[in-house]
Design a protein around this motif. Structure first.
Motif, PDB file in Angstrom:
ATOM      1  N   CYS A   1       8.459  47.039  23.070  1.00 34.94           N
ATOM      2  CA  CYS A   1       7.576  46.805  24.280  1.00 34.94           C
ATOM      3  C   CYS A   1       7.644  47.574  25.342  1.00 34.94           C
ATOM      4  O   CYS A   1       6.259  47.593  26.159  1.00 34.94           O
ATOM      5  CB  CYS A   1       8.565  44.906  24.541  1.00 34.94           C
TER       6      CYS A   1
ATOM      7  N   ALA B   1      12.973  35.398  19.407  1.00 32.35           N
ATOM      8  CA  ALA B   1      12.821  35.821  19.879  1.00 32.35           C
ATOM      9  C   ALA B   1      11.978  36.958  18.713  1.00 32.35           C
ATOM     10  O   ALA B   1      11.278  35.937  18.162  1.00 32.35           O
ATOM     11  CB  ALA B   1      13.824  37.107  19.349  1.00 32.35           C
ATOM     12  N   PRO B   2      11.266  37.547  19.158  1.00 32.49           N
ATOM     13  CA  PRO B   2      10.699  38.434  18.519  1.00 32.49           C
ATOM     14  C   PRO B   2      11.086  39.306  17.246  1.00 32.49           C
ATOM     15  O   PRO B   2      12.494  39.191  17.240  1.00 32.49           O
ATOM     16  CB  PRO B   2       9.288  39.399  19.597  1.00 32.49           C
ATOM     17  N   TRP B   3       9.864  40.398  16.473  1.00 28.87           N
ATOM     18  CA  TRP B   3      11.040  40.647  15.245  1.00 28.87           C
ATOM     19  C   TRP B   3      10.477  42.169  15.775  1.00 28.87           C
ATOM     20  O   TRP B   3      11.350  42.334  14.679  1.00 28.87           O
ATOM     21  CB  TRP B   3       9.208  40.345  14.060  1.00 28.87           C
ATOM     22  N   ASN B   4      10.279  42.453  16.863  1.00 27.81           N
ATOM     23  CA  ASN B   4      10.425  43.655  16.598  1.00 27.81           C
ATOM     24  C   ASN B   4      11.514  44.740  17.146  1.00 27.81           C
ATOM     25  O   ASN B   4      12.181  46.010  16.437  1.00 27.81           O
ATOM     26  CB  ASN B   4       9.434  44.942  17.397  1.00 27.81           C
TER      27      ASN B   4
ATOM     28  N   GLU C   1      10.108  37.675  28.776  1.00 28.90           N
ATOM     29  CA  GLU C   1      10.199  38.934  28.614  1.00 28.90           C
ATOM     30  C   GLU C   1       9.107  39.532  27.696  1.00 28.90           C
ATOM     31  O   GLU C   1       9.141  39.233  26.532  1.00 28.90           O
ATOM     32  CB  GLU C   1      11.469  40.073  27.920  1.00 28.90           C
ATOM     33  N   LEU C   2       8.079  40.304  28.538  1.00 32.41           N
ATOM     34  CA  LEU C   2       6.622  39.915  27.577  1.00 32.41           C
ATOM     35  C   LEU C   2       6.381  41.758  27.224  1.00 32.41           C
ATOM     36  O   LEU C   2       6.783  42.321  27.340  1.00 32.41           O
ATOM     37  CB  LEU C   2       5.807  39.911  28.273  1.00 32.41           C
ATOM     38  N   GLY C   3       5.030  41.741  26.682  1.00 30.71           N
ATOM     39  CA  GLY C   3       4.534  43.077  26.276  1.00 30.71           C
ATOM     40  C   GLY C   3       3.512  43.329  27.676  1.00 30.71           C
ATOM     41  O   GLY C   3       3.341  42.874  28.840  1.00 30.71           O
TER      42      GLY C   3
ATOM     43  N   ALA D   1       8.771  26.480  16.907  1.00 28.98           N
ATOM     44  CA  ALA D   1       8.881  26.895  17.811  1.00 28.98           C
ATOM     45  C   ALA D   1       8.318  25.874  18.948  1.00 28.98           C
ATOM     46  O   ALA D   1       9.013  25.146  20.205  1.00 28.98           O
ATOM     47  CB  ALA D   1       8.271  28.114  18.583  1.00 28.98           C
TER      48      ALA D   1
ATOM     49  N   GLU E   1      -3.006  45.642  24.051  1.00 34.77           N
ATOM     50  CA  GLU E   1      -0.690  46.498  23.464  1.00 34.77           C
ATOM     51  C   GLU E   1      -1.474  46.796  22.448  1.00 34.77           C
ATOM     52  O   GLU E   1      -1.394  46.393  21.309  1.00 34.77           O
ATOM     53  CB  GLU E   1      -0.646  45.534  23.757  1.00 34.77           C
TER      54      GLU E   1
ATOM     55  N   GLY F   1       8.667  37.876  23.976  1.00 31.20           N
ATOM     56  CA  GLY F   1       7.673  38.321  23.090  1.00 31.20           C
ATOM     57  C   GLY F   1       5.815  38.564  23.552  1.00 31.20           C
ATOM     58  O   GLY F   1       6.073  39.692  24.725  1.00 31.20           O
ATOM     59  N   SER F   2       4.817  38.329  23.259  1.00 33.66           N
ATOM     60  CA  SER F   2       3.819  38.330  23.672  1.00 33.66           C
ATOM     61  C   SER F   2       3.265  37.691  25.193  1.00 33.66           C
ATOM     62  O   SER F   2       3.854  36.436  24.932  1.00 33.66           O
ATOM     63  CB  SER F   2       2.462  38.260  22.579  1.00 33.66           C
TER      64      SER F   2
ATOM     65  N   LYS G   1      15.946  30.881  18.436  1.00 32.02           N
ATOM     66  CA  LYS G   1      14.491  30.803  17.608  1.00 32.02           C
ATOM     67  C   LYS G   1      14.201  32.367  17.101  1.00 32.02           C
ATOM     68  O   LYS G   1      13.511  33.278  17.648  1.00 32.02           O
ATOM     69  CB  LYS G   1      13.191  30.368  17.935  1.00 32.02           C
TER      70      LYS G   1
ATOM     71  N   GLU H   1       9.870  34.670  12.636  1.00 34.02           N
ATOM     72  CA  GLU H   1       9.442  34.355  11.112  1.00 34.02           C
ATOM     73  C   GLU H   1       9.622  35.340  10.637  1.00 34.02           C
ATOM     74  O   GLU H   1       8.871  35.637   8.848  1.00 34.02           O
ATOM     75  CB  GLU H   1       8.816  32.732  11.173  1.00 34.02           C
TER      76      GLU H   1
HETATM   77  P1  NAD Z   1       5.242  36.419  19.512  1.00 36.26           P
HETATM   78  O1  NAD Z   1       4.466  36.485  21.075  1.00 36.26           O
HETATM   79  O2  NAD Z   1       3.514  36.518  18.227  1.00 36.26           O
HETATM   80  O3  NAD Z   1       6.417  36.427  18.791  1.00 36.26           O
HETATM   81  C1  NAD Z   1       7.626  35.638  19.563  1.00 36.26           C
HETATM   82  C2  NAD Z   1       8.213  34.599  19.453  1.00 36.26           C
HETATM   83  O4  NAD Z   1       7.353  33.600  19.621  1.00 36.26           O
HETATM   84  C3  NAD Z   1       8.230  33.926  17.961  1.00 36.26           C
HETATM   85  O5  NAD Z   1       9.796  34.022  17.765  1.00 36.26           O
HETATM   86  C4  NAD Z   1       7.040  33.395  17.424  1.00 36.26           C
HETATM   87  O6  NAD Z   1       8.030  32.321  16.059  1.00 36.26           O
HETATM   88  C5  NAD Z   1       7.199  32.643  18.912  1.00 36.26           C
HETATM   89  N1  NAD Z   1       5.605  32.071  18.698  1.00 36.26           N
HETATM   90  C6  NAD Z   1       4.648  32.465  18.706  1.00 36.26           C
HETATM   91  N2  NAD Z   1       3.620  32.016  18.511  1.00 36.26           N
HETATM   92  C7  NAD Z   1       4.330  30.296  19.326  1.00 36.26           C
HETATM   93  C8  NAD Z   1       3.434  29.490  19.670  1.00 36.26           C
HETATM   94  N3  NAD Z   1       2.345  29.286  19.603  1.00 36.26           N
HETATM   95  N4  NAD Z   1       4.533  28.720  20.708  1.00 36.26           N
HETATM   96  C9  NAD Z   1       5.718  29.006  20.481  1.00 36.26           C
HETATM   97  N5  NAD Z   1       6.061  29.568  19.989  1.00 36.26           N
HETATM   98  C10 NAD Z   1       5.604  31.057  19.230  1.00 36.26           C
HETATM   99  O7  NAD Z   1       5.164  37.983  19.621  1.00 36.26           O
HETATM  100  P2  NAD Z   1       6.046  39.468  18.625  1.00 36.26           P
HETATM  101  O8  NAD Z   1       4.823  39.191  17.628  1.00 36.26           O
HETATM  102  O9  NAD Z   1       6.994  38.659  17.561  1.00 36.26           O
HETATM  103  O10 NAD Z   1       6.293  40.757  18.647  1.00 36.26           O
HETATM  104  C11 NAD Z   1       5.489  40.948  20.103  1.00 36.26           C
HETATM  105  C12 NAD Z   1       4.996  41.322  21.148  1.00 36.26           C
HETATM  106  O11 NAD Z   1       6.172  40.722  21.888  1.00 36.26           O
HETATM  107  C13 NAD Z   1       5.012  42.047  22.207  1.00 36.26           C
HETATM  108  O12 NAD Z   1       3.911  41.369  22.949  1.00 36.26           O
HETATM  109  C14 NAD Z   1       5.762  43.170  22.808  1.00 36.26           C
HETATM  110  O13 NAD Z   1       5.225  43.723  23.769  1.00 36.26           O
HETATM  111  C15 NAD Z   1       6.921  41.094  23.244  1.00 36.26           C
HETATM  112  N6  NAD Z   1       8.034  42.514  23.344  1.00 36.26           N
HETATM  113  C16 NAD Z   1       8.806  41.761  24.907  1.00 36.26           C
HETATM  114  C17 NAD Z   1      10.088  42.703  24.418  1.00 36.26           C
HETATM  115  C18 NAD Z   1      10.551  42.351  25.781  1.00 36.26           C
HETATM  116  O14 NAD Z   1      12.116  42.578  26.324  1.00 36.26           O
HETATM  117  N7  NAD Z   1      10.131  42.635  27.534  1.00 36.26           N
HETATM  118  C19 NAD Z   1      10.785  42.755  23.456  1.00 36.26           C
HETATM  119  C20 NAD Z   1       9.543  42.960  22.654  1.00 36.26           C
HETATM  120  C21 NAD Z   1       8.773  42.741  21.938  1.00 36.26           C
END
Ligand code: NAD
Length: 475
Positions: free
Chosen positions: A255, A123-126, A221-223, A184, A350, A199-200, A149, A152
């Motif tokens: 997102c 999961a992400p942080w938002n 589920e990306l952005g 991760a 984004e 996440g991203s 997970k 952090e």
């Molecule tokens: P992120 O991709 O940086 O991190 C997400 C998760 O992945 C975290 O738990 C992080 O520890 C882990 N991670 C980071 N780098 C990694 C790697 N190299 N290998 C494995 N795991 C890794 O995203 P973020 O900054 O936490 O969140 C923002 C992004 O998430 C934005 O792009 C947003 O649009 C997207 N988002 C999408 C949704 C959705 O439902 N589509 C919801 C919320 C956020």
């Protein structure tokens, strides 16, 4: 069995042991009745509710999320997701009979809906609680065990999330691993049966590559950049207010936040004024002192937003509102940018913050071309009173989801699939759609009376050749 709460950034051995426990248990978890699954979900909600105040404190410390928004966008989401699952689960789980063809005479066929096994949820942080627990609800509903997970970057909330999970589930049903990229990365090397990643897009690609090694299915589920297209028929004040709210909630760290806005050229100035007015109406006074206005998660994220503003201004944009910030306090004021150059970084990345670019247009065709020139967005927003305009936009621009005359709220529906398309994601969550992601649809065929197929086995006598020929012509 491993401990319920693992230490921060656990060793590879600890993670491997936790995974083995989840895998051993998954064989029984798959067979749990709907009643047993629902009992777990009820217990999860009861514990979330019991820790409501702790969640509010944690999210305030992590990024000054207002308590009301913890209720509305975290706790309410979990409650309504569980409610939707409880309503539909028995029906979703029920094996479904399907009819066969001529070759299947004397047989019955059906589909069993079986939990895939061990799921990894990253999961992400938002939305630091609901983006962990919403997929978990689907995983438990489907009959999976799960490793979680959390991000952090919102570590206080991650700790409460881990404690909630440990209070509800034995460690061999749900295990929470806290840590960063190294943690991760190790998890991604384990042979999970499904990975649900939020996440991203950049990290989404890493996840998909890792999944190819096992191989296992993924939900991504990306952005991305979700555009808003305003038609001249849209009521100015109401439209501006809905967009300002959707952009500033969570300080734009959503997102599906409106990323950039197209408005008819003749409306551009008035529209910008209306958005500015709405922004100050929503967050009156000094935003630095307004408890309803959230902070950016980390200094570097705030600094990135300031760089985006500076870059846009250096390429000719004007700041129509806001622009001030205090990166050390992780505060970026609500900001409106106009007169943007297409090569500004803010038109490529984004935004993920409270900065709103407004772009004038003369003809819808140029808007369609501009949006279609980018990766498919997660959301598309259309503000119009004309159904022909709405249809034209929906027919010519693809997106993960779409919302007409509002923004962001569609995400809260448990009846609509929520997910991206292309660069904005793969698969869908929420309600039945989430359940399906964690479910293997197992087709089962049972021959009860020998039928045509066994009559047509070799050796192919002239009679059989003739029957095959007739069958082909007849079918
Ligand atoms: P992120 O991709 O940086 O991190 C997400 C998760 O992945 C975290 O738990 C992080 O520890 C882990 N991670 C980071 N780098 C990694 C790697 N190299 N290998 C494995 N795991 C890794 O995203 P973020 O900054 O936490 O969140 C923002 C992004 O998430 C934005 O792009 C947003 O649009 C997207 N988002 C999408 C949704 C959705 O439902 N589509 C919801 C919320 C956020």
């Amino acid at each position: 069995m491993t401990e319920s709460i693992l230490p921060l950034s656990p060793s590879a051995d600890l993670m491997n042991d936790a995974f083995d426990d989840l895998r051993d248990r998954s064989k029984e978890q798959r067979l749990l009745s709907a009643k047993a699954r629902i009992k777990r979900l009820d217990a999860l909600y009861a514990e979330v509710w019991r820790r409501r105040d702790d969640l509010k404190v944690a999210m305030w410390e992590d990024f000054r999320k207002p308590g009301e928004e913890v209720d509305l966008t975290e706790i309410f989401v979990i409650k309504s997701e569980i409610k939707a699952v409880k309503k539909g689960l028995r029906k979703w789980m029920k094996p479904r009979r399907v009819s066969g063809g001529l070759a299947h005479l004397g047989s019955v066929s059906w589909i069993r809906y079986e939990g895939k096994g061990v799921a990894l949820i990253i999961a992400p942080w938002n939305y630091p609680m609901q983006l962990v627990f919403r997929p978990l609800i689907a995983a438990i509903a489907a009959g999976c065990t799960a490793m979680l997970k959390p991000s952090e970057l919102t570590s206080k909330t991650a700790q409460v999330v881990a404690e909630i999970a440990a209070a509800v589930f034995p460690a061999n049903e749900v295990s929470v691993v806290q840590g960063g990229v190294d943690t991760a990365s190790h998890l991604l090397s384990l042979p999970f049966n499904h990975i649900y990643f939020t996440g991203s897009p950049e990290v989404g690609k890493i996840v998909m590559r890792a999944a190819a090694e096992h191989p296992c299915s993924v939900t991504l589920e990306l952005g991305g950049k979700s555009p808003v297209i305003v038609d001249e028929s849209a009521p100015l004040k109401a439209t501006a207010k809905k967009i300002a709210w959707a952009k500033l909630s969570n300080a734009g760290q959503i997102c599906v936040a409106p990323d950039y806005i197209f408005v008819p050229r003749a409306m551009e100035k008035k529209f910008a004024e209306a958005v500015e007015h709405a922004m100050t109406e929503l967050y009156p006074g000094t935003v630095a002192e307004n408890p309803d206005y959230q902070r950016i998660v980390k200094d570097v994220h705030a600094a990135r937003l300031l760089e985006l503003i500076d870059d846009a201004v250096s390429k000719g944009a004007t700041v129509a509102h806001g622009g001030q910030s205090d990166a050390n306090a992780r505060l970026v004021h609500p900001t409106i940018l106009m007169g943007l150059s297409p090569d500004s970084k803010i038109m490529e990345e984004e935004v993920f913050g409270p900065v709103l670019p407004i772009i004038p247009y003369d003809d819808l065709e140029e808007v369609v071309k501009a949006v279609n020139g980018r990766p498919v967005p997660l959301a598309l927003y259309i503000y119009s009173k004309r159904s022909r305009f709405i249809d034209r936009v929906l027919n010519s621009i693809q997106s993960g989801g779409a919302s007409i005359n509002n923004s962001v709220i569609h995400v809260s529906s448990n009846q609509l699939p929520f997910g991206g398309h292309g660069n904005s994601g793969i698969g869908s969550g929420h309600g039945e759609y989430g359940f399906r992601e964690f479910t293997h649809m197992r087709g089962v065929y049972e021959q009860r009376v020998d039928g045509a197929a066994s009559l047509l086995m070799p050796p192919y006598t002239p009679w059989k050749t003739k029957v095959i020929d007739r069958l082909l012509r007849w079918l």
